[in-house]
Scaffold this motif. Structure first.
Motif, short mmCIF file in Angstrom:
data_model
loop_
_atom_site.label_atom_id
_atom_site.label_comp_id
_atom_site.label_asym_id
_atom_site.label_seq_id
_atom_site.Cartn_x
_atom_site.Cartn_y
_atom_site.Cartn_z
N LYS A 2 2.62 5.32 2.40
CA LYS A 2 3.61 5.89 1.50
C LYS A 2 3.36 5.41 0.06
O LYS A 2 3.49 6.19 -0.89
N VAL A 3 2.98 4.15 -0.09
CA VAL A 3 2.74 3.60 -1.41
C VAL A 3 1.54 4.28 -2.06
O VAL A 3 1.59 4.65 -3.25
N GLN A 4 0.48 4.50 -1.30
CA GLN A 4 -0.69 5.16 -1.86
C GLN A 4 -0.38 6.60 -2.27
O GLN A 4 -0.90 7.09 -3.26
N TRP A 6 2.49 7.76 -3.39
CA TRP A 6 3.19 7.71 -4.68
C TRP A 6 2.25 7.30 -5.81
O TRP A 6 2.38 7.80 -6.94
N ALA A 53 2.26 10.04 5.89
CA ALA A 53 3.08 8.83 6.03
C ALA A 53 4.40 9.13 6.73
O ALA A 53 4.95 8.26 7.41
N ARG A 54 4.91 10.36 6.58
CA ARG A 54 6.17 10.71 7.25
C ARG A 54 5.98 10.93 8.75
O ARG A 54 6.95 10.91 9.49
N THR A 58 5.51 3.29 10.66
CA THR A 58 5.45 2.49 9.45
C THR A 58 4.38 1.43 9.61
O THR A 58 4.35 0.69 10.59
N GLN A 61 1.60 -2.36 5.55
CA GLN A 61 1.52 -2.30 4.10
C GLN A 61 2.76 -1.64 3.47
O GLN A 61 3.00 -1.78 2.28
N ASP A 62 3.54 -0.91 4.27
CA ASP A 62 4.76 -0.29 3.76
C ASP A 62 5.98 -1.20 3.90
O ASP A 62 7.04 -0.87 3.39
N ASN A 63 5.83 -2.31 4.59
CA ASN A 63 6.93 -3.25 4.81
C ASN A 63 6.80 -4.41 3.82
O ASN A 63 5.80 -5.11 3.81
N LYS A 64 7.81 -4.60 3.00
CA LYS A 64 7.76 -5.68 2.00
C LYS A 64 7.81 -7.07 2.63
O LYS A 64 7.37 -8.03 2.03
#
Length: 132
Positions: A2-4, A6, A53-54, A58, A61-64
């Protein structure tokens, strides 16, 4: 992922702004076209990564709160003994060399590219893995 997605979408906004500025400032068609094509590629990659990503779980890398060890394990399957990328690389190099030297070189590179691509796609459909 998801980060990539965006990141590529924001990069596409930046590239679009630079394409407009460059086009108005330089009035040069080749560079402006290249920047608009780069904008299109960034949008396509960002949309694909966001769309994918949807539909997948998850990732770490998407989990902080994720740890480095959370992403450990098997990444995927990679063919350990394939010669097809070599054929594709040589064919692609000859094709790009044909642009610089002469278009006649494409007569030699196109069959090599097609053979490498066909072999790579169907390399696991022969022998014991062949479907009936």
């Amino acid at each position: 992922m998801k980060v990539q997605g965006w990141m590529f979408m924001w990069l596409s906004v930046f590239v679009l702004a630079m394409a407009v500025v460059y086009g108005l400032w330089s009035k040069e068609a080749a560079g402006t076209t290249a920047l608009f094509m780069a904008f299109g590629l960034c949008v396509m990659i960002g949309f694909y990564l966001g769309f994918t990503a949807r539909r997948v779980d998850t990732l770490a890398q998407d989990n902080k709160e994720a740890d480095v060890a959370d992403e450990a394990g098997e990444v995927g399957f990679f063919s350990p003994h394939s010669w097809q990328p070599l054929a594709l690389g040589i064919g692609g190099a000859l094709a790009f060399l044909g642009v610089a030297i002469g278009w006649w070189l494409l007569y030699f590179s196109a069959p090599l590219i097609m053979l490498g691509l066909f072999g790579w796609v169907f390399e696991y459909y022969r022998g014991e893995n062949r479907t009936q």
